[in-house]
Design a protein around this motif. Structure first.
Motif, PDB file in Angstrom:
ATOM      1  N   ASP A 145      16.284   3.778  -8.396  1.00 31.49           N
ATOM      2  CA  ASP A 145      16.727   2.909  -7.308  1.00 31.49           C
ATOM      3  C   ASP A 145      16.393   3.502  -5.946  1.00 31.49           C
ATOM      4  OD1 ASP A 145      17.685   1.230  -9.193  1.00 31.49           O
ATOM      5  OD2 ASP A 145      19.786   1.802  -8.986  1.00 31.49           O
ATOM      6  N   ARG A 146      16.447   4.813  -5.852  1.00 31.16           N
ATOM      7  CA  ARG A 146      16.233   5.457  -4.561  1.00 31.16           C
ATOM      8  C   ARG A 146      14.767   5.823  -4.321  1.00 31.16           C
ATOM      9  NH1 ARG A 146      21.149   6.807  -2.432  1.00 31.16           N
ATOM     10  NH2 ARG A 146      22.906   6.747  -3.862  1.00 31.16           N
ATOM     11  N   GLU A 147      13.945   5.827  -5.373  1.00 32.93           N
ATOM     12  CA  GLU A 147      12.558   6.259  -5.236  1.00 32.93           C
ATOM     13  C   GLU A 147      11.631   5.050  -5.226  1.00 32.93           C
ATOM     14  OE1 GLU A 147      11.820   9.074  -8.306  1.00 32.93           O
ATOM     15  OE2 GLU A 147      13.095  10.620  -7.411  1.00 32.93           O
ATOM     16  N   ILE A 148      11.629   4.335  -4.117  1.00 32.43           N
ATOM     17  CA  ILE A 148      10.749   3.183  -3.928  1.00 32.43           C
ATOM     18  C   ILE A 148      10.078   3.353  -2.569  1.00 32.43           C
ATOM     19  CG2 ILE A 148      10.580   0.684  -3.744  1.00 32.43           C
ATOM     20  CD1 ILE A 148      13.199   0.553  -5.378  1.00 32.43           C
ATOM     21  N   ALA A 149       8.778   3.520  -2.604  1.00 29.58           N
ATOM     22  CA  ALA A 149       8.033   3.692  -1.341  1.00 29.58           C
ATOM     23  C   ALA A 149       6.561   3.415  -1.595  1.00 29.58           C
ATOM     24  CB  ALA A 149       8.219   5.104  -0.803  1.00 29.58           C
ATOM     25  N   PHE A 150       5.898   2.833  -0.597  1.00 35.72           N
ATOM     26  CA  PHE A 150       4.455   2.597  -0.705  1.00 35.72           C
ATOM     27  C   PHE A 150       3.829   2.699   0.682  1.00 35.72           C
ATOM     28  CE2 PHE A 150       5.966  -1.484   0.587  1.00 35.72           C
ATOM     29  CZ  PHE A 150       4.932  -2.074   1.282  1.00 35.72           C
ATOM     30  N   SER A 151       2.545   3.032   0.694  1.00 35.82           N
ATOM     31  CA  SER A 151       1.787   3.113   1.943  1.00 35.82           C
ATOM     32  C   SER A 151       0.340   2.766   1.632  1.00 35.82           C
ATOM     33  CB  SER A 151       1.881   4.516   2.545  1.00 35.82           C
ATOM     34  OG  SER A 151       1.146   4.587   3.755  1.00 35.82           O
ATOM     35  N   THR A 152      -0.256   1.811   2.412  1.00 31.15           N
ATOM     36  CA  THR A 152      -1.589   1.311   2.111  1.00 31.15           C
ATOM     37  C   THR A 152      -2.392   1.106   3.399  1.00 31.15           C
ATOM     38  OG1 THR A 152      -0.883  -1.005   2.235  1.00 31.15           O
ATOM     39  CG2 THR A 152      -0.716   0.078   0.088  1.00 31.15           C
ATOM     40  N   SER A 153      -3.703   0.960   3.234  1.00 29.38           N
ATOM     41  CA  SER A 153      -4.585   0.533   4.332  1.00 29.38           C
ATOM     42  C   SER A 153      -5.496  -0.561   3.809  1.00 29.38           C
ATOM     43  CB  SER A 153      -5.386   1.712   4.891  1.00 29.38           C
ATOM     44  OG  SER A 153      -6.291   2.204   3.921  1.00 29.38           O
ATOM     45  N   LEU A 154      -6.183  -1.223   4.733  1.00 31.04           N
ATOM     46  CA  LEU A 154      -6.856  -2.472   4.377  1.00 31.04           C
ATOM     47  C   LEU A 154      -8.072  -2.265   3.477  1.00 31.04           C
ATOM     48  CD1 LEU A 154      -6.595  -5.497   4.878  1.00 31.04           C
ATOM     49  CD2 LEU A 154      -8.147  -5.230   6.832  1.00 31.04           C
ATOM     50  N   LEU A 155      -9.033  -1.407   3.907  1.00 27.84           N
ATOM     51  CA  LEU A 155     -10.271  -1.252   3.159  1.00 27.84           C
ATOM     52  C   LEU A 155     -10.239   0.015   2.313  1.00 27.84           C
ATOM     53  CD1 LEU A 155     -12.934  -2.240   5.875  1.00 27.84           C
ATOM     54  CD2 LEU A 155     -11.870  -3.690   4.111  1.00 27.84           C
ATOM     55  N   GLN A 156     -10.708  -0.121   1.090  1.00 20.39           N
ATOM     56  CA  GLN A 156     -10.731   1.031   0.186  1.00 20.39           C
ATOM     57  C   GLN A 156     -11.838   2.014   0.564  1.00 20.39           C
ATOM     58  OE1 GLN A 156     -11.037  -0.075  -3.928  1.00 20.39           O
ATOM     59  NE2 GLN A 156      -9.819   1.669  -4.583  1.00 20.39           N
ATOM     60  N   SER A 157     -12.930   1.501   1.139  1.00 18.83           N
ATOM     61  CA  SER A 157     -14.037   2.357   1.593  1.00 18.83           C
ATOM     62  C   SER A 157     -14.890   1.566   2.592  1.00 18.83           C
ATOM     63  CB  SER A 157     -14.899   2.819   0.413  1.00 18.83           C
ATOM     64  OG  SER A 157     -15.475   1.698  -0.238  1.00 18.83           O
ATOM     65  N   GLY A 158     -15.689   2.298   3.370  1.00 18.25           N
ATOM     66  CA  GLY A 158     -16.596   1.651   4.304  1.00 18.25           C
ATOM     67  C   GLY A 158     -15.879   1.076   5.511  1.00 18.25           C
ATOM     68  N   SER A 159     -16.525   0.122   6.178  1.00 20.61           N
ATOM     69  CA  SER A 159     -15.963  -0.522   7.364  1.00 20.61           C
ATOM     70  C   SER A 159     -16.366  -1.995   7.343  1.00 20.61           C
ATOM     71  CB  SER A 159     -16.455   0.157   8.641  1.00 20.61           C
ATOM     72  OG  SER A 159     -17.876   0.064   8.734  1.00 20.61           O
ATOM     73  N   GLY A 160     -15.635  -2.816   8.137  1.00 21.92           N
ATOM     74  CA  GLY A 160     -15.967  -4.237   8.163  1.00 21.92           C
ATOM     75  C   GLY A 160     -14.892  -5.052   8.847  1.00 21.92           C
ATOM     76  N   ASP A 161     -15.180  -6.346   8.997  1.00 21.33           N
ATOM     77  CA  ASP A 161     -14.254  -7.282   9.621  1.00 21.33           C
ATOM     78  C   ASP A 161     -13.591  -8.148   8.548  1.00 21.33           C
ATOM     79  OD1 ASP A 161     -15.126  -6.290  12.022  1.00 21.33           O
ATOM     80  OD2 ASP A 161     -16.601  -7.901  12.326  1.00 21.33           O
ATOM     81  N   VAL A 162     -12.383  -8.594   8.868  1.00 19.55           N
ATOM     82  CA  VAL A 162     -11.676  -9.568   8.026  1.00 19.55           C
ATOM     83  C   VAL A 162     -11.296 -10.720   8.943  1.00 19.55           C
ATOM     84  CG1 VAL A 162      -9.690 -10.019   6.565  1.00 19.55           C
ATOM     85  CG2 VAL A 162     -10.800  -7.771   6.497  1.00 19.55           C
ATOM     86  N   GLY A 163     -11.795 -11.933   8.645  1.00 25.19           N
ATOM     87  CA  GLY A 163     -11.548 -13.103   9.475  1.00 25.19           C
ATOM     88  C   GLY A 163     -12.730 -13.366  10.384  1.00 25.19           C
ATOM     89  N   PRO A 164     -12.655 -14.423  11.185  1.00 26.63           N
ATOM     90  CA  PRO A 164     -11.519 -15.367  11.188  1.00 26.63           C
ATOM     91  C   PRO A 164     -11.614 -16.428  10.093  1.00 26.63           C
ATOM     92  CG  PRO A 164     -13.123 -15.999  12.837  1.00 26.63           C
ATOM     93  CD  PRO A 164     -13.661 -14.729  12.209  1.00 26.63           C
ATOM     94  N   TYR A 276       9.589   1.215   2.358  1.00 26.14           N
ATOM     95  CA  TYR A 276      10.364   2.049   1.438  1.00 26.14           C
ATOM     96  C   TYR A 276      11.816   1.563   1.451  1.00 26.14           C
ATOM     97  CZ  TYR A 276      11.779   4.333   5.810  1.00 26.14           C
ATOM     98  OH  TYR A 276      12.250   4.594   7.068  1.00 26.14           O
ATOM     99  N   ILE A 277      12.577   1.928   0.445  1.00 28.59           N
ATOM    100  CA  ILE A 277      13.979   1.548   0.383  1.00 28.59           C
ATOM    101  C   ILE A 277      14.797   2.554   1.193  1.00 28.59           C
ATOM    102  CG2 ILE A 277      14.409   2.816  -1.783  1.00 28.59           C
ATOM    103  CD1 ILE A 277      16.382   0.525  -2.501  1.00 28.59           C
ATOM    104  N   LEU A 278      15.682   2.023   2.032  1.00 33.26           N
ATOM    105  CA  LEU A 278      16.544   2.891   2.827  1.00 33.26           C
ATOM    106  C   LEU A 278      17.751   3.309   1.991  1.00 33.26           C
ATOM    107  CD1 LEU A 278      16.753   4.118   5.652  1.00 33.26           C
ATOM    108  CD2 LEU A 278      18.112   2.123   6.343  1.00 33.26           C
ATOM    109  N   PHE A 279      18.381   2.345   1.347  1.00 32.57           N
ATOM    110  CA  PHE A 279      19.429   2.650   0.367  1.00 32.57           C
ATOM    111  C   PHE A 279      19.694   1.381  -0.456  1.00 32.57           C
ATOM    112  CE2 PHE A 279      21.416   1.543   4.410  1.00 32.57           C
ATOM    113  CZ  PHE A 279      22.244   0.480   4.066  1.00 32.57           C
ATOM    114  N   PRO A 280      20.075   1.535  -1.714  1.00 31.51           N
ATOM    115  CA  PRO A 280      20.331   0.372  -2.558  1.00 31.51           C
ATOM    116  C   PRO A 280      21.709  -0.230  -2.255  1.00 31.51           C
ATOM    117  CG  PRO A 280      20.709   2.386  -3.799  1.00 31.51           C
ATOM    118  CD  PRO A 280      20.178   2.795  -2.447  1.00 31.51           C
ATOM    119  N   LEU A 281      21.884  -1.483  -2.630  1.00 34.48           N
ATOM    120  CA  LEU A 281      23.151  -2.183  -2.460  1.00 34.48           C
ATOM    121  C   LEU A 281      23.660  -2.636  -3.826  1.00 34.48           C
ATOM    122  CD1 LEU A 281      22.301  -4.412   0.648  1.00 34.48           C
ATOM    123  CD2 LEU A 281      23.625  -2.286   0.630  1.00 34.48           C
TER     124      LEU A 281
END
Length: 282
Positions: A145-164, A276-281
Protein backbone atom coordinates in the motif's frame (compact mmCIF):
# COMPACT_ATOMS: atom_id res chain seq x y z
CA UNK A 1 -8.40 -85.39 28.12
CA UNK A 2 -10.32 -87.41 25.53
CA UNK A 3 -7.52 -89.98 25.45
CA UNK A 4 -7.70 -90.41 29.24
CA UNK A 5 -11.44 -90.91 29.09
CA UNK A 6 -11.00 -93.56 26.41
CA UNK A 7 -8.35 -95.30 28.51
CA UNK A 8 -10.62 -95.33 31.53
CA UNK A 9 -13.48 -96.74 29.47
CA UNK A 10 -11.20 -99.43 28.04
CA UNK A 11 -9.90 -100.28 31.52
CA UNK A 12 -13.45 -100.61 32.80
CA UNK A 13 -14.31 -102.83 29.86
CA UNK A 14 -11.19 -104.99 30.38
CA UNK A 15 -11.81 -105.29 34.11
CA UNK A 16 -15.41 -106.25 33.46
CA UNK A 17 -14.38 -108.88 30.88
CA UNK A 18 -11.70 -110.27 33.17
CA UNK A 19 -14.13 -110.39 36.07
CA UNK A 20 -16.64 -112.22 33.92
CA UNK A 21 -14.01 -114.68 32.76
CA UNK A 22 -12.74 -115.26 36.31
CA UNK A 23 -16.25 -115.70 37.63
CA UNK A 24 -17.03 -117.95 34.71
CA UNK A 25 -13.91 -119.99 35.38
CA UNK A 26 -14.76 -120.37 39.08
CA UNK A 27 -18.31 -121.37 38.28
CA UNK A 28 -17.04 -123.87 35.72
CA UNK A 29 -14.61 -125.25 38.31
CA UNK A 30 -17.45 -125.65 40.83
CA UNK A 31 -19.69 -127.18 38.24
CA UNK A 32 -16.83 -129.38 37.09
CA UNK A 33 -16.19 -130.53 40.64
CA UNK A 34 -19.85 -131.28 41.21
CA UNK A 35 -20.12 -133.05 37.89
CA UNK A 36 -16.89 -134.90 38.64
CA UNK A 37 -18.20 -136.13 41.98
CA UNK A 38 -21.42 -137.19 40.40
CA UNK A 39 -19.86 -138.55 37.26
CA UNK A 40 -17.22 -140.35 39.25
CA UNK A 41 -19.85 -142.68 40.19
CA UNK A 42 -21.49 -142.80 36.78
CA UNK A 43 -18.90 -142.01 34.04
CA UNK A 44 -15.64 -143.63 33.19
CA UNK A 45 -12.19 -141.89 33.78
CA UNK A 46 -12.05 -140.78 30.15
CA UNK A 47 -14.61 -138.08 30.83
CA UNK A 48 -12.43 -136.63 33.57
CA UNK A 49 -9.57 -136.32 31.13
CA UNK A 50 -11.69 -134.33 28.67
CA UNK A 51 -12.86 -132.01 31.38
CA UNK A 52 -9.29 -131.35 32.53
CA UNK A 53 -8.28 -130.47 28.98
CA UNK A 54 -11.18 -128.05 28.69
CA UNK A 55 -10.15 -126.34 31.93
CA UNK A 56 -6.59 -126.01 30.67
CA UNK A 57 -7.79 -124.37 27.43
CA UNK A 58 -9.85 -121.90 29.42
CA UNK A 59 -6.87 -120.91 31.53
CA UNK A 60 -4.72 -120.47 28.45
CA UNK A 61 -7.37 -118.25 26.85
CA UNK A 62 -7.48 -116.15 30.00
CA UNK A 63 -3.69 -115.77 29.97
CA UNK A 64 -3.83 -114.71 26.31
CA UNK A 65 -6.57 -112.22 27.13
CA UNK A 66 -4.43 -110.69 29.89
CA UNK A 67 -1.50 -110.48 27.49
CA UNK A 68 -3.65 -108.61 24.96
CA UNK A 69 -4.88 -106.27 27.65
CA UNK A 70 -1.33 -105.48 28.79
CA UNK A 71 -0.23 -104.87 25.19
CA UNK A 72 -3.17 -102.55 24.58
CA UNK A 73 -2.47 -100.72 27.83
CA UNK A 74 1.19 -100.27 26.93
CA UNK A 75 0.22 -98.93 23.51
CA UNK A 76 -2.36 -96.55 25.01
CA UNK A 77 0.14 -95.41 27.65
CA UNK A 78 2.69 -94.63 24.96
CA UNK A 79 0.06 -92.75 22.97
CA UNK A 80 -1.00 -90.74 26.03
CA UNK A 81 2.62 -89.93 26.86
CA UNK A 82 3.23 -88.76 23.30
CA UNK A 83 0.03 -86.72 23.38
CA UNK A 84 1.08 -85.10 26.66
CA UNK A 85 4.43 -84.13 25.13
CA UNK A 86 2.64 -82.63 22.14
CA UNK A 87 0.28 -80.79 24.47
CA UNK A 88 3.21 -79.41 26.44
CA UNK A 89 4.84 -78.17 23.23
CA UNK A 90 1.58 -76.60 22.10
CA UNK A 91 1.09 -74.99 25.50
CA UNK A 92 4.62 -73.57 25.37
CA UNK A 93 4.00 -72.29 21.81
CA UNK A 94 0.70 -70.69 22.81
CA UNK A 95 2.33 -69.08 25.85
CA UNK A 96 5.12 -67.72 23.66
CA UNK A 97 2.60 -66.41 21.13
CA UNK A 98 0.61 -64.71 23.89
CA UNK A 99 3.78 -63.04 25.12
CA UNK A 100 4.58 -61.90 21.58
CA UNK A 101 1.05 -60.54 21.20
CA UNK A 102 1.35 -58.64 24.48
CA UNK A 103 4.65 -57.17 23.31
CA UNK A 104 3.09 -56.18 19.97
CA UNK A 105 0.11 -54.59 21.72
CA UNK A 106 2.48 -52.66 23.97
CA UNK A 107 4.51 -51.54 20.94
CA UNK A 108 1.39 -50.49 19.01
CA UNK A 109 0.07 -48.60 22.03
CA UNK A 110 3.38 -46.81 22.44
CA UNK A 111 3.47 -45.97 18.72
CA UNK A 112 -0.08 -44.61 18.89
CA UNK A 113 0.95 -42.38 21.77
CA UNK A 114 3.97 -41.16 19.79
CA UNK A 115 1.78 -40.57 16.72
CA UNK A 116 -0.72 -38.54 18.74
CA UNK A 117 2.10 -36.43 20.12
CA UNK A 118 3.52 -35.93 16.61
CA UNK A 119 0.09 -35.03 15.25
CA UNK A 120 -0.37 -32.48 18.03
CA UNK A 121 3.05 -30.97 17.25
CA UNK A 122 2.26 -30.93 13.53
CA UNK A 123 -1.04 -29.16 14.14
CA UNK A 124 0.70 -26.61 16.34
CA UNK A 125 3.35 -26.10 13.65
CA UNK A 126 0.68 -25.70 10.95
CA UNK A 127 -1.19 -23.15 13.07
CA UNK A 128 2.03 -21.26 13.74
CA UNK A 129 2.90 -21.34 10.01
CA UNK A 130 -0.59 -20.12 9.11
CA UNK A 131 -0.38 -17.27 11.61
CA UNK A 132 3.08 -16.40 10.32
CA UNK A 133 1.78 -16.40 6.74
CA UNK A 134 -1.14 -14.16 7.67
CA UNK A 135 1.24 -11.80 9.45
CA UNK A 136 3.56 -11.67 6.44
CA UNK A 137 0.63 -11.10 4.12
CA UNK A 138 -0.55 -8.25 6.33
CA UNK A 139 2.90 -6.73 6.41
CA UNK A 140 3.34 -7.19 2.68
CA UNK A 141 -0.05 -5.59 2.05
CA UNK A 142 0.86 -2.64 4.21
CA UNK A 143 4.18 -2.32 2.45
CA UNK A 144 2.50 -2.68 -0.92
CA UNK A 145 0.00 0.00 0.00
CA UNK A 146 2.83 2.38 0.79
CA UNK A 147 5.15 1.43 -2.09
CA UNK A 148 3.47 3.01 -5.11
CA UNK A 149 5.52 5.38 -7.24
CA UNK A 150 6.31 5.96 -10.91
CA UNK A 151 8.35 8.38 -12.99
CA UNK A 152 8.36 8.60 -16.82
CA UNK A 153 9.37 10.75 -19.80
CA UNK A 154 7.80 11.05 -23.21
CA UNK A 155 10.29 9.52 -25.68
CA UNK A 156 12.11 6.27 -25.05
CA UNK A 157 14.99 7.33 -27.34
CA UNK A 158 15.92 9.97 -29.90
CA UNK A 159 14.14 13.31 -30.31
CA UNK A 160 10.99 14.56 -32.04
CA UNK A 161 7.72 16.47 -31.93
CA UNK A 162 4.31 15.30 -30.74
CA UNK A 163 1.35 17.19 -32.26
CA UNK A 164 -0.41 19.17 -33.26
CA UNK A 165 -3.70 17.21 -33.55
CA UNK A 166 -7.21 18.35 -34.29
CA UNK A 167 -8.49 16.78 -31.07
CA UNK A 168 -6.94 16.03 -27.71
CA UNK A 169 -5.01 12.76 -27.29
CA UNK A 170 -3.66 10.81 -24.32
CA UNK A 171 0.12 11.14 -24.07
CA UNK A 172 1.96 7.85 -23.70
CA UNK A 173 5.16 8.23 -21.68
CA UNK A 174 7.21 5.33 -22.94
CA UNK A 175 10.49 5.93 -21.10
CA UNK A 176 9.85 4.51 -17.61
CA UNK A 177 12.36 5.43 -14.91
CA UNK A 178 10.46 3.93 -11.99
CA UNK A 179 7.25 1.92 -11.67
CA UNK A 180 7.03 0.57 -8.11
CA UNK A 181 3.76 -1.28 -7.69
CA UNK A 182 3.24 -1.43 -11.49
CA UNK A 183 0.31 0.97 -11.29
CA UNK A 184 1.43 2.87 -14.39
CA UNK A 185 0.83 1.26 -17.79
CA UNK A 186 3.50 2.28 -20.36
CA UNK A 187 1.34 0.97 -23.20
CA UNK A 188 -1.69 3.17 -22.50
CA UNK A 189 -0.01 5.98 -20.53
CA UNK A 190 -2.60 5.58 -17.74
CA UNK A 191 -2.00 5.31 -13.97
CA UNK A 192 -4.60 3.21 -12.08
CA UNK A 193 -4.87 3.53 -8.30
CA UNK A 194 -4.44 0.09 -6.68
CA UNK A 195 -5.55 1.32 -3.23
CA UNK A 196 -7.53 4.15 -1.80
CA UNK A 197 -5.25 6.97 -0.75
CA UNK A 198 -3.81 10.42 -1.16
CA UNK A 199 -1.56 10.71 -4.24
CA UNK A 200 0.82 13.37 -5.58
CA UNK A 201 1.17 13.89 -9.35
CA UNK A 202 3.41 16.18 -11.42
CA UNK A 203 3.84 16.67 -15.19
CA UNK A 204 5.63 19.08 -17.53
CA UNK A 205 5.45 20.24 -21.14
CA UNK A 206 8.32 21.61 -23.24
CA UNK A 207 8.76 23.13 -26.73
CA UNK A 208 10.60 25.83 -28.76
CA UNK A 209 9.09 29.18 -29.83
CA UNK A 210 6.21 28.43 -32.18
CA UNK A 211 2.77 29.45 -33.14
CA UNK A 212 1.32 26.35 -31.46
CA UNK A 213 1.10 26.37 -27.67
CA UNK A 214 2.72 23.71 -25.53
CA UNK A 215 -0.38 22.80 -23.59
CA UNK A 216 -1.67 19.68 -21.80
CA UNK A 217 -3.92 18.86 -18.86
CA UNK A 218 -3.91 16.22 -16.14
CA UNK A 219 -7.06 14.07 -16.09
CA UNK A 220 -8.68 12.29 -13.15
CA UNK A 221 -10.99 9.73 -14.67
CA UNK A 222 -12.83 11.85 -17.32
CA UNK A 223 -12.41 15.25 -15.65
CA UNK A 224 -9.72 17.92 -16.03
CA UNK A 225 -7.66 18.34 -12.87
CA UNK A 226 -4.96 20.91 -13.82
CA UNK A 227 -3.52 22.43 -16.99
CA UNK A 228 0.10 23.18 -18.02
CA UNK A 229 0.39 25.90 -20.70
CA UNK A 230 3.26 27.78 -22.37
CA UNK A 231 3.47 29.78 -25.62
CA UNK A 232 6.00 32.23 -27.20
CA UNK A 233 7.39 32.94 -30.63
CA UNK A 234 11.02 32.08 -29.98
CA UNK A 235 13.29 30.29 -27.56
CA UNK A 236 12.48 27.39 -25.27
CA UNK A 237 9.26 27.31 -23.36
CA UNK A 238 8.00 24.98 -20.73
CA UNK A 239 5.42 24.59 -17.98
CA UNK A 240 5.23 22.24 -15.01
CA UNK A 241 2.33 21.52 -12.67
CA UNK A 242 1.64 19.37 -9.62
CA UNK A 243 -1.45 18.30 -7.73
CA UNK A 244 -2.53 16.18 -4.74
CA UNK A 245 -5.55 13.95 -5.40
CA UNK A 246 -7.64 11.58 -3.31
CA UNK A 247 -8.19 8.45 -5.34
CA UNK A 248 -10.43 5.45 -4.85
CA UNK A 249 -9.37 2.00 -5.94
CA UNK A 250 -9.60 1.90 -9.73
CA UNK A 251 -9.48 5.64 -10.34
CA UNK A 252 -7.28 6.58 -13.30
CA UNK A 253 -4.96 9.54 -13.89
CA UNK A 254 -3.34 10.46 -17.22
CA UNK A 255 -2.15 13.45 -19.33
CA UNK A 256 -3.88 14.65 -22.51
CA UNK A 257 -2.40 16.98 -25.15
CA UNK A 258 -4.81 19.78 -26.00
CA UNK A 259 -6.03 20.27 -29.60
CA UNK A 260 -3.47 22.10 -31.77
CA UNK A 261 -0.95 21.65 -28.96
CA UNK A 262 2.61 20.68 -29.79
CA UNK A 263 5.50 19.51 -27.58
CA UNK A 264 9.06 18.49 -28.30
CA UNK A 265 11.37 16.07 -26.54
CA UNK A 266 14.88 14.65 -26.84
CA UNK A 267 17.46 12.82 -24.79
CA UNK A 268 17.15 15.43 -22.04
CA UNK A 269 13.64 14.15 -21.21
CA UNK A 270 11.89 17.53 -20.96
CA UNK A 271 8.32 16.16 -20.91
CA UNK A 272 7.68 14.08 -17.81
CA UNK A 273 4.80 12.49 -15.88
CA UNK A 274 5.32 11.25 -12.29
CA UNK A 275 3.32 10.27 -9.22
CA UNK A 276 3.37 8.45 -5.91
CA UNK A 277 1.11 7.65 -2.96
CA UNK A 278 1.42 10.04 -0.04
CA UNK A 279 -0.46 7.77 2.37
CA UNK A 280 -3.26 5.20 2.06
CA UNK A 281 -6.79 5.76 3.37
CA UNK A 282 -9.13 3.30 5.01
Amino acid sequence: MKALVCILLLLETFVFVVQQQVDGGLNENKDSQQISSEDGRQNPPQTDTLRAEASTDSQQNCILCFSDIHAALRELTATVTEQKAINRELTATVTEQKENIRELIATVTEQKTINRALEARLMDAEKAAEQHTLLLEGLNKKNYDREIAFSTSLLQSGSGDVGPFTSDITLIYRNVFTNIGNAYNPITGIFTAPVKGVYVFTFSVYAHGQSNAASAYLMKNEKHAIVAFAQQNQGALNSSKGVVLVLEVGDVVYVRLRPNGKIQDNGNNHNTFSGYILFPLK
